[in-house]
Design a protein around this motif. Sequence first.
Motif, PDB file in Angstrom:
ATOM      1  N   ALA A 147       0.829  -1.202   0.000  1.00 42.35           N
ATOM      2  CA  ALA A 147       0.000   0.000   0.000  1.00 42.35           C
ATOM      3  C   ALA A 147       0.865   1.254   0.000  1.00 42.35           C
ATOM      4  N   LEU A 148       1.924   1.257   0.804  1.00 43.56           N
ATOM      5  CA  LEU A 148       2.812   2.410   0.864  1.00 43.56           C
ATOM      6  C   LEU A 148       3.519   2.625  -0.476  1.00 43.56           C
ATOM      7  N   ALA A 149       3.964   1.537  -1.077  1.00 49.85           N
ATOM      8  CA  ALA A 149       4.630   1.649  -2.368  1.00 49.85           C
ATOM      9  C   ALA A 149       3.666   2.136  -3.445  1.00 49.85           C
ATOM     10  N   PHE A 150       2.441   1.614  -3.435  1.00 50.53           N
ATOM     11  CA  PHE A 150       1.439   1.994  -4.434  1.00 50.53           C
ATOM     12  C   PHE A 150       1.067   3.466  -4.289  1.00 50.53           C
ATOM     13  N   ALA A 151       0.913   3.915  -3.050  1.00 53.75           N
ATOM     14  CA  ALA A 151       0.627   5.333  -2.824  1.00 53.75           C
ATOM     15  C   ALA A 151       1.746   6.192  -3.403  1.00 53.75           C
ATOM     16  N   GLY A 152       2.985   5.770  -3.196  1.00 58.24           N
ATOM     17  CA  GLY A 152       4.111   6.511  -3.747  1.00 58.24           C
ATOM     18  C   GLY A 152       4.082   6.557  -5.265  1.00 58.24           C
ATOM     19  N   GLU A 153       3.732   5.445  -5.901  1.00 61.34           N
ATOM     20  CA  GLU A 153       3.648   5.404  -7.358  1.00 61.34           C
ATOM     21  C   GLU A 153       2.613   6.395  -7.876  1.00 61.34           C
ATOM     22  N   LEU A 154       1.521   6.560  -7.134  1.00 66.07           N
ATOM     23  CA  LEU A 154       0.434   7.441  -7.558  1.00 66.07           C
ATOM     24  C   LEU A 154       0.633   8.886  -7.120  1.00 66.07           C
ATOM     25  N   GLY A 155       1.684   9.142  -6.356  1.00 66.93           N
ATOM     26  CA  GLY A 155       1.932  10.488  -5.882  1.00 66.93           C
ATOM     27  C   GLY A 155       1.053  10.905  -4.721  1.00 66.93           C
ATOM     28  N   LEU A 156       0.550   9.923  -3.975  1.00 70.46           N
ATOM     29  CA  LEU A 156      -0.282  10.198  -2.818  1.00 70.46           C
ATOM     30  C   LEU A 156       0.571  10.181  -1.554  1.00 70.46           C
ATOM     31  N   ALA A 157       0.472  11.206  -0.743  1.00 66.77           N
ATOM     32  CA  ALA A 157       1.194  11.236   0.529  1.00 66.77           C
ATOM     33  C   ALA A 157       0.547  10.272   1.512  1.00 66.77           C
ATOM     34  N   VAL A 158       1.310   9.851   2.502  1.00 69.60           N
ATOM     35  CA  VAL A 158       0.833   8.923   3.535  1.00 69.60           C
ATOM     36  C   VAL A 158       1.034   9.561   4.895  1.00 69.60           C
ATOM     37  N   ASN A 159      -0.057   9.699   5.651  1.00 69.63           N
ATOM     38  CA  ASN A 159       0.008  10.270   6.993  1.00 69.63           C
ATOM     39  C   ASN A 159      -0.032   9.157   8.028  1.00 69.63           C
ATOM     40  N   PHE A 160       0.939   9.166   8.953  1.00 65.13           N
ATOM     41  CA  PHE A 160       0.996   8.206  10.052  1.00 65.13           C
ATOM     42  C   PHE A 160       0.724   8.904  11.378  1.00 65.13           C
ATOM     43  N   HIS A 161      -0.128   8.298  12.188  1.00 61.69           N
ATOM     44  CA  HIS A 161      -0.293   8.741  13.564  1.00 61.69           C
ATOM     45  C   HIS A 161       0.962   8.363  14.356  1.00 61.69           C
ATOM     46  N   VAL A 162       1.531   9.350  15.065  1.00 58.43           N
ATOM     47  CA  VAL A 162       2.718   9.101  15.875  1.00 58.43           C
ATOM     48  C   VAL A 162       2.442   9.601  17.286  1.00 58.43           C
ATOM     49  N   THR A 163       2.550   8.707  18.265  1.00 57.51           N
ATOM     50  CA  THR A 163       2.255   9.028  19.654  1.00 57.51           C
ATOM     51  C   THR A 163       3.522   9.495  20.368  1.00 57.51           C
ATOM     52  N   GLU A 164       3.407  10.599  21.087  1.00 57.81           N
ATOM     53  CA  GLU A 164       4.512  11.081  21.908  1.00 57.81           C
ATOM     54  C   GLU A 164       4.762  10.101  23.050  1.00 57.81           C
ATOM     55  N   PRO A 165       5.939   9.451  23.096  1.00 57.05           N
ATOM     56  CA  PRO A 165       6.184   8.443  24.133  1.00 57.05           C
ATOM     57  C   PRO A 165       6.212   9.004  25.543  1.00 57.05           C
ATOM     58  N   ASP A 166       6.539  10.290  25.682  1.00 59.48           N
ATOM     59  CA  ASP A 166       6.643  10.880  27.018  1.00 59.48           C
ATOM     60  C   ASP A 166       5.367  11.593  27.467  1.00 59.48           C
ATOM     61  N   SER A 167       4.328  11.519  26.658  1.00 58.46           N
ATOM     62  CA  SER A 167       3.082  12.173  27.052  1.00 58.46           C
ATOM     63  C   SER A 167       2.419  11.395  28.183  1.00 58.46           C
ATOM     64  N   LYS A 168       1.544  12.085  28.921  1.00 60.34           N
ATOM     65  CA  LYS A 168       0.842  11.424  30.007  1.00 60.34           C
ATOM     66  C   LYS A 168      -0.054  10.326  29.450  1.00 60.34           C
ATOM     67  N   ASP A 169      -0.298   9.322  30.273  1.00 67.10           N
ATOM     68  CA  ASP A 169      -1.187   8.253  29.849  1.00 67.10           C
ATOM     69  C   ASP A 169      -2.617   8.771  29.711  1.00 67.10           C
ATOM     70  N   PRO A 189      11.464   5.064  -0.284  1.00 68.26           N
ATOM     71  CA  PRO A 189      11.979   6.426  -0.471  1.00 68.26           C
ATOM     72  C   PRO A 189      11.193   7.250  -1.484  1.00 68.26           C
ATOM     73  N   GLU A 190      10.410   6.605  -2.351  1.00 73.55           N
ATOM     74  CA  GLU A 190       9.618   7.332  -3.343  1.00 73.55           C
ATOM     75  C   GLU A 190       8.267   7.770  -2.785  1.00 73.55           C
ATOM     76  N   THR A 191       7.968   7.378  -1.575  1.00 75.54           N
ATOM     77  CA  THR A 191       6.695   7.733  -0.948  1.00 75.54           C
ATOM     78  C   THR A 191       6.903   8.902   0.007  1.00 75.54           C
ATOM     79  N   THR A 192       6.002   9.857  -0.047  1.00 71.31           N
ATOM     80  CA  THR A 192       6.042  11.006   0.854  1.00 71.31           C
ATOM     81  C   THR A 192       5.275  10.672   2.125  1.00 71.31           C
ATOM     82  N   PHE A 193       5.934  10.791   3.263  1.00 72.91           N
ATOM     83  CA  PHE A 193       5.319  10.490   4.548  1.00 72.91           C
ATOM     84  C   PHE A 193       5.110  11.766   5.350  1.00 72.91           C
ATOM     85  N   ILE A 194       3.973  11.851   6.009  1.00 72.68           N
ATOM     86  CA  ILE A 194       3.698  12.920   6.963  1.00 72.68           C
ATOM     87  C   ILE A 194       3.509  12.267   8.323  1.00 72.68           C
ATOM     88  N   TRP A 195       4.348  12.634   9.262  1.00 71.67           N
ATOM     89  CA  TRP A 195       4.231  12.099  10.615  1.00 71.67           C
ATOM     90  C   TRP A 195       3.411  13.080  11.439  1.00 71.67           C
TER      91      TRP A 195
END
Length: 297
Positions: A147-169, A189-195
């Motif tokens: 899926a990540l590779a295919f998104a890159g081929e189509l020029g679609l960015a990929v957004n990932f949820h990233v949790t702050e490890p030091d945040s309160k529970d 490397p051909e896929t654009t990621f947004i964290w």
Amino acid sequence: MPVIDAHAHLYPPEVNASPAAWAAARGEAHWATLCTRVRKSGRPVQGFPSVADLLRAMDAADVERVVLLGWYWEKPETCAWQNRFYAECLRLHDDRVSAFAALHPEAGLAAVREEISRAMDAGFSGVGELSPHSQGIPVDDPVLGEALAFAGELGLAVNFHVTEPDSKDYPGKIATPLADFARLARAYPETTFIWAHWGARAALDPGIGAEVRALNNVFFDTAASPLTYPPKIWREMADAVGAGRILFGTDFPLVLYPARETEPCMLSLADEARTSELDDDELAAILCGTARRVLGI
């Protein structure tokens, strides 16, 4: 100065009418834990606005365009259902709204590729917000990788949820190891990621920061920033990666300043950015320019 909110969420009327009951019927318990909870004050952590409410919030904050992100649903069919809703939002409001597609690798490779293709044809700008850790999917899952590779081929960015490890529970918090996202960015490397959520400050991390800063296909959004970080984060991240790798995002309809606000609002976070130590060029890039360039909107 134009503003694009590159990280927001929206749900159909049947969800807004009774979120907890809808989630129970759909088997989306994790979403319910995160999105229907209340704070110690008894106030909800977020609202459930209609499309019309979203447009009014955008107008109040002078936001010219919003990017609706999908959710990391537990059920593949819920991903497809949300994508159909977003496609209709785009059809009706393509002058104000862009969208990313929700995906679940358990749907299988053929279904995931079809979902991405359908989203592309409907005018979507990307894929995500993805969270394989929340969905119980290994980051080396082959369907996710395709899926990540295919998104890159189509020029679609990929957004990932990233949790702050030091945040309160908090209820529903899931660990998302930073090294996992770095490994994916290197592998595709051909896929654009947004964290999302400043990428949990990965670019500032003493262990992995140098590697992250060198990953030119990785960008960061500011979603939910004041719930975790002080205002100095704007200057720190701009110094670390440059404003050209940062996208403004609120995580609407979260209530970002619960001590003083009771309703979701886009304007307050934009004002925080404007009163930070960013110069005019950096501010223009973060509030609008990076999103236009990276997402083509």
